[in-house]
Design an enzyme around this catalytic site. Structure first.
Site, short mmCIF file in Angstrom:
data_model
loop_
_atom_site.label_atom_id
_atom_site.label_comp_id
_atom_site.label_asym_id
_atom_site.label_seq_id
_atom_site.Cartn_x
_atom_site.Cartn_y
_atom_site.Cartn_z
N SER A 105 6.47 45.79 74.68
CA SER A 105 6.85 46.31 75.99
C SER A 105 8.36 46.39 76.17
O SER A 105 8.84 47.07 77.07
CB SER A 105 6.23 45.46 77.10
OG SER A 105 6.53 44.10 76.88
N ASP A 328 8.80 37.56 86.05
CA ASP A 328 9.15 38.29 84.83
C ASP A 328 10.66 38.22 84.58
O ASP A 328 11.44 38.94 85.20
CB ASP A 328 8.69 39.75 84.93
CG ASP A 328 8.93 40.52 83.63
OD1 ASP A 328 9.56 39.96 82.72
OD2 ASP A 328 8.46 41.68 83.55
N HIS A 331 11.32 41.28 80.78
CA HIS A 331 11.62 42.72 80.84
C HIS A 331 12.87 42.94 81.68
O HIS A 331 13.45 42.00 82.22
CB HIS A 331 10.42 43.48 81.43
CG HIS A 331 9.20 43.33 80.60
ND1 HIS A 331 8.17 42.49 80.93
CD2 HIS A 331 8.86 43.90 79.43
CE1 HIS A 331 7.23 42.54 80.00
NE2 HIS A 331 7.62 43.40 79.07
#
Ligand SMILES: *[C@@H]1O[C@H](CO)[C@@H](O)[C@H](O)[C@H]1NC(C)=O
Ligand SMILES: *[C@@H]1O[C@H](CO)[C@@H](O)[C@H](O)[C@H]1NC(C)=O
Ligand SMILES: *[C@@H]1O[C@H](CO)[C@@H](O)[C@H](O)[C@H]1NC(C)=O
Ligand SMILES: *[C@@H]1O[C@H](CO)[C@@H](O)[C@H](O)[C@H]1NC(C)=O
Length: 350
Positions: A105, A328, A331
């Site tokens: 990702s 998160d 990311h």
């Protein structure tokens, strides 16, 4: 007199030659990955709200993130200046060509950033976004430029067998999708430390040995070696350019940036100024560099670890997928840090 003309000719040729060598040396002398972040009101390079296909997961502002400063930083290399990203020249350079990101990702993060950067520079140009198996294909129809993403978290294969799912460190059949691509940007790392229910394999195979588990850093290195052998066997450097997106760092431990009370990146609004991250480099960087040094074909490392380590403010925290991932700090928000990775990539291929 008879001799001086050819002599002058060769002297000027020599001077021209030295001049070219000098220019080349200047460009290659500059390590664009050494530098610092500078507040610059002319950033970000695009408006993520005007990028219609961007994934919800990365649109931190739209998801409620109140501060915007994190979008207004420009990377300033110490020894040279970056040319500002120009989507139109990028598309012209790649007219009729294909670009593929391969990885997890974090590759998706960089792929989304690049497609938004390109789209925002030609907002009226037609595009087509489709998906075939694990490959997402973004086509700028008018330029016949394909910007693709092959989701492949380990680069080596995971195969369903009778005993269960086997992660095969010596097998890289997935590589059949990467041939004939003009520019490849690989990445793998984050999934090597997965354990428990989200670990997508039951056994790990090295040669003829089947193991229940092994040292993950050793496994990572073996997979990179297999991938390097694939590059040496399959890449024609006159046709394809190969990059490796370096280790993208996470920020879950404030001790590493001298804020011991921070348990994650929530509320971080500023990057670290200066060029040094107090916590040092993740050990995976050395393993990666070692593996890359054994590859004979040209592979360029997008050595983004240092510059990204400084960006504790760049992650979605609770403004990403929200409920699903909770916090998160792996990311990156878009607009944001991956735009800089792409801006450096652009400078490397100019
Ligand atoms: C970079 O840009 C600055 C400001 O425009 C200029 O002063 C400097 O000389 C440039 N540095 C290099 C290495 O070109
Ligand atoms: C979009 O791409 C897909 C897959 O490459 C293709 O099947 C489809 O015809 C394309 N659509 C347009 C409008 O070009
Ligand atoms: C954070 O990093 C420090 C310094 O390396 C380490 O001592 C500590 O155990 C880490 N904390 C967590 C929760 O991992
Ligand atoms: C990268 O960061 C590490 C840790 O802060 C530091 O030791 C190293 O010198 C840095 N390297 C570059 C190229 O800036």
């Amino acid at each position: 007199m008879n001799f001086s003309a050819p002599l002058l000719g060769s002297v000027s040729l020599l001077l021209l030659f030295l001049h070219v060598v000098h220019l080349t040396a200047n460009a290659s002398e500059c390590n664009m990955f050494i530098g610092r972040w500078i507040h610059d009101e002319s950033y970000p390079l695009y408006d993520s709200a005007a990028c219609p296909f961007i994934e919800h997961e990365f649109t931190c502002t739209k998801n409620g993130r109140p501060d915007l400063d994190y979008t207004k930083y420009r990377w300033q290399p110490r020894d040279c200046n970056l040319t500002r990203f120009n989507g139109l020249s990028f598309l012209e350079k790649f007219r009729g060509k294909s670009i593929m990101f391969v990885g997890d990702s974090l590759s998706r993060n960089q792929w989304q950033s690049l497609t938004c950067m390109l789209h925002s520079s030609v907002p009226n140009a037609r595009y087509n976004l489709s998906r075939v198996g694990d490959v997402s294909i973004f086509t700028f129809t008018d330029y016949r430029v394909k910007v693709m993403l092959d989701r492949n978290v380990y680069l080596v294969d995971t195969v369903q067998e009778k005993i269960g799912r086997v992660l095969k460190l010596d097998s890289i059949a997935g590589g059949k999708l990467w041939k004939q691509i003009d520019m490849l940007i690989f990445n793998t790392w984050h999934w090597w430390s997965r354990r428990g229910p989200t670990q997508p394999w039951d056994f790990i195979q090295v040669g003829n040995e089947i193991l229940k588990d092994m040292d993950r850093m050793v496994a990572f290195e073996k997979a990179l070696t297999t991938w390097g052998q694939w590059v040496d066997a399959n890449i024609d450097p006159s046709k394809s350019q190969v990059f490796f997106q370096g280790i993208s760092p996470s920020h879950y431990n404030g001790t590493l940036w001298n804020e011991p009370r921070a348990k994650n990146c929530l509320g971080q609004k500023q990057p670290l100024l200066g060029s040094t991250y107090p916590g040092g480099l993740p050990p995976a960087v050395a393993v990666l560099k070692g593996a890359l040094s054994k590859i004979k074909k040209p592979v360029t490392l997008l050595d983004i670890t240092n510059l990204s380590l400084l960006r504790k403010d760049g992650h979605p925290s609770i403004y990403g997928l929200g409920g699903r991932t909770g916090m998160d700090c792996s990311h990156w928000c878009l607009e944001g840090v991956p735009d800089t990775w792409n801006e450096i990539l652009y400078n490397l291929i100019l």
